[in-house]
Design an enzyme around this catalytic site. Structure first.
Site, mmCIF file in Angstrom:
data_model
loop_
_atom_site.group_PDB
_atom_site.id
_atom_site.type_symbol
_atom_site.label_atom_id
_atom_site.label_comp_id
_atom_site.label_asym_id
_atom_site.label_seq_id
_atom_site.Cartn_x
_atom_site.Cartn_y
_atom_site.Cartn_z
ATOM 1 N N LYS A 1 6.735 2.632 19.153
ATOM 2 C CA LYS A 1 6.938 1.806 20.360
ATOM 3 C C LYS A 1 7.869 2.511 21.347
ATOM 4 O O LYS A 1 7.657 2.455 22.568
ATOM 5 C CB LYS A 1 7.485 0.434 19.965
ATOM 6 C CG LYS A 1 6.409 -0.437 19.298
ATOM 7 C CD LYS A 1 6.961 -1.755 18.772
ATOM 8 C CE LYS A 1 7.677 -1.578 17.454
ATOM 9 N NZ LYS A 1 8.051 -2.804 16.764
ATOM 10 N N ARG B 1 2.333 -6.227 6.802
ATOM 11 C CA ARG B 1 3.518 -5.912 5.990
ATOM 12 C C ARG B 1 4.352 -7.162 5.723
ATOM 13 O O ARG B 1 4.914 -7.336 4.640
ATOM 14 C CB ARG B 1 4.381 -4.861 6.704
ATOM 15 C CG ARG B 1 3.762 -3.460 6.681
ATOM 16 C CD ARG B 1 4.438 -2.549 7.699
ATOM 17 N NE ARG B 1 5.867 -2.438 7.477
ATOM 18 C CZ ARG B 1 6.783 -2.199 8.431
ATOM 19 N NH1 ARG B 1 6.410 -2.040 9.689
ATOM 20 N NH2 ARG B 1 8.051 -2.128 8.151
ATOM 21 N N HIS C 1 17.666 1.435 21.624
ATOM 22 C CA HIS C 1 17.022 0.468 20.743
ATOM 23 C C HIS C 1 17.991 0.075 19.642
ATOM 24 O O HIS C 1 18.688 0.920 19.103
ATOM 25 C CB HIS C 1 15.761 1.075 20.113
ATOM 26 C CG HIS C 1 15.057 0.120 19.204
ATOM 27 N ND1 HIS C 1 14.218 -0.869 19.674
ATOM 28 C CD2 HIS C 1 15.090 -0.026 17.860
ATOM 29 C CE1 HIS C 1 13.769 -1.578 18.656
ATOM 30 N NE2 HIS C 1 14.277 -1.092 17.548
ATOM 31 N N SER D 1 7.172 2.346 12.867
ATOM 32 C CA SER D 1 6.966 1.141 13.678
ATOM 33 C C SER D 1 7.870 1.183 14.917
ATOM 34 O O SER D 1 7.417 0.986 16.058
ATOM 35 C CB SER D 1 7.273 -0.094 12.822
ATOM 36 O OG SER D 1 7.449 -1.240 13.602
ATOM 37 N N ASP E 1 0.747 -1.202 15.469
ATOM 38 C CA ASP E 1 1.963 -1.775 14.902
ATOM 39 C C ASP E 1 1.848 -3.290 14.780
ATOM 40 O O ASP E 1 2.293 -3.879 13.790
ATOM 41 C CB ASP E 1 3.194 -1.402 15.739
ATOM 42 C CG ASP E 1 4.462 -2.010 15.147
ATOM 43 O OD1 ASP E 1 4.781 -1.678 13.996
ATOM 44 O OD2 ASP E 1 5.098 -2.840 15.818
HETATM 45 N N1 URA Z 1 11.660 -3.453 13.722
HETATM 46 C C1 URA Z 1 10.437 -2.976 14.038
HETATM 47 O O1 URA Z 1 10.074 -2.882 15.197
HETATM 48 N N2 URA Z 1 9.617 -2.610 13.022
HETATM 49 C C2 URA Z 1 9.959 -2.683 11.729
HETATM 50 O O2 URA Z 1 9.161 -2.315 10.867
HETATM 51 C C3 URA Z 1 11.237 -3.183 11.411
HETATM 52 C C4 URA Z 1 12.069 -3.552 12.440
#
Ligand code: URA
Ligand code: CA
Length: 438
Positions: A187, A168, A82, A183, A161
């Protein structure tokens, strides 16, 4: 406890219990906690922080809010990577195929680009026919057959999320390190991999503007993943200029194909970052003893063309036309109505760039989205002709723009010009890799 008391506890800097964090997420997703209370909580977390235990509880509660993918019936260590998001960041399309060619099992769920950052799913869609919304069983069968598949996140992956991120975004609470870490990691954990390599970017094109913040985020994500029973390593890398020279969807695929065809130099920043991410994946999977051993294997997969073959096989299995995946083939996908150029206004050295500005300049040409609903043109974008440290004469080409629609061309040119800084003296350049956290 009433939720208002939980908000107050965090606002006073206290640690929240596992039960309070779980109830917060369950009730928020169920609509029992209103947005205004959750906004106050996010602001309290932004200001007072959360420790690794609280952040892990939050991550796991978010993960359980939706589908959790089970990859356990696939053979080997399931690998994922990621990137926290950058400009010209084409590493997945290089590292995934190379690691798979070295015997790794790469099951990757990716996102789309938004704003100045690109997304792997949009890049894959630049190759005609490629299906990036694979049903989970088909995704797994391609991974089983090929060692590599990349698909978009399923509709119900971490709904907590989706709801929290949207909140947010409009309450100035994106920049909280525990909220970003939970967050991202919720995932990653929901996508089912056993081992995860994280590329945490720092610099003018990244969420984390300073090196210190980037290491803090990297440390927290590694701790969360480890507490959740996964193998995790994070690499903090530079985003003070686009990583690759190409910024745009088909253009970035073209650069990935060039790298996989052995046409990039080893000193190239994209090559270097791909090597450190790929070798970390091979080491976590137990497929290489040392970093040197891993790098040798990855290099071999470039030289033999085995990596490019993996990418071709993946595209074919996902319904795409793999005949585009050659240097010549990609030229057909990056053909545009016209080119425009940004020229150096004076002689000197390129000392720094604003990577976000460069990403936005490509977005203005149609390569990215300002809002989720925007459509993108896969062929357009730009190719940087200089890197930080380059010596230039007045009139030298700094960037080659691939244009189909002139509407924001002048804005794009102005932004690019302002984003590439030329000075008389060469100053010290940022390193490509700041460090590894494991
Ligand atoms: N990428 C994400 O998936 N979440 C965040 O909060 C910031 C960057
Ligand atoms: Ca990316």
């Amino acid at each position: 406890m009433r939720f208002v008391d939980v908000i107050e506890a965090k606002a006073e800097g206290n640690e929240l219990s596992t039960q309070d964090i779980e109830a917060m997420i369950t009730d928020y997703v169920a609509g029992k906690i209103p947005d205004y209370q959750m906004s106050a909580m996010c602001m309290a977390i932004l200001q007072k922080g959360m420790n690794a235990r609280e952040s892990t509880d939050l991550t796991l509660a978010m993960m359980r809010s939706g589908d959790v993918v089970d990859l356990s019936d696939l053979p080997g260590v399931k690998l994922d990577k990621h990137s926290t998001g950058g400009v010209g960041d084409t590493t997945t399309l290089v590292v995934g195929p190379l690691v798979a060619a070295c015997g790794g099992t790469v099951a990757k769920m990716s996102g789309r680009g938004l704003g100045h950052t690109g997304g792997t799913i949009d890049k894959l869609e630049a190759i005609p026919g490629t299906n990036v919304s694979l049903p989970i069983e088909q995704f797994k069968s391609i991974v089983r057959a090929n060692g590599l598949a990349v698909t978009g996140q399923t509709g119900n992956l971490v709904p907590a999320d989706k709801k929290m991120y949207a909140l947010r975004d409009v309450t100035a609470t994106i920049r909280s390190i525990p909220l970003i870490a939970s967050s991202i990691m919720s995932k990653k954990l929901a996508s089912g991999a056993d081992a995860i390599v994280l590329d945490v970017k720092t610099g003018t094109g990244a969420f984390m503007r300073t090196k210190e913040e980037a290491f803090e985020l990297a440390r927290l994500m590694v701790d969360i993943g480890t507490l959740a029973g996964r193998k995790v390593r994070a690499v903090v890398t530079d985003m003070n200029q686009p990583l690759g020279t190409a910024v745009g969807n088909a253009l970035e695929v073209e650069e990935a194909v060039a790298l996989l065809s052995g046409q990039l130099e080893e000193q190239d920043p994209l090559y270097e970052v791909c090597m450190i991410l790929g070798s970390s994946m091979l080491e976590l999977a137990g497929l290489a003893e040392t970093e040197a051993d891993a790098r040798a294997k990855l290099r071999e997969a470039i030289v033999t063309g085995a990596g490019l073959e993996k990418l071709r096989a993946m595209i074919s299995l996902q319904g795409g036309d793999a005949s585009f995946l050659s240097i010549e083939g990609m030229k057909r996908l990056t053909a545009v109505k016209r080119h425009a150029f940004v020229l150096a206004e004076k002689c000197g050295y390129v000392t720094s760039m604003n990577a976000e500005g460069i990403g936005t300049a490509a977005q203005l040409l149609g390569a990215g989205r300002a809002t989720k609903e925007d459509t993108i043109d896969p062929a357009v974008g730009l190719v940087m002709k200089v890197r930080c440290g380059a010596k230039v004469e007045a009139g030298d080409v700094l960037a080659d723009l691939y244009v189909n629609d002139d509407r924001y061309l002048q804005d794009s040119i102005n932004l690019l010009t302002a984003s590439i800084h030329i000075s008389e003296e060469l100053t010290e350049l940022a390193p490509m890799i700041y460090g590894v956290v494991s």
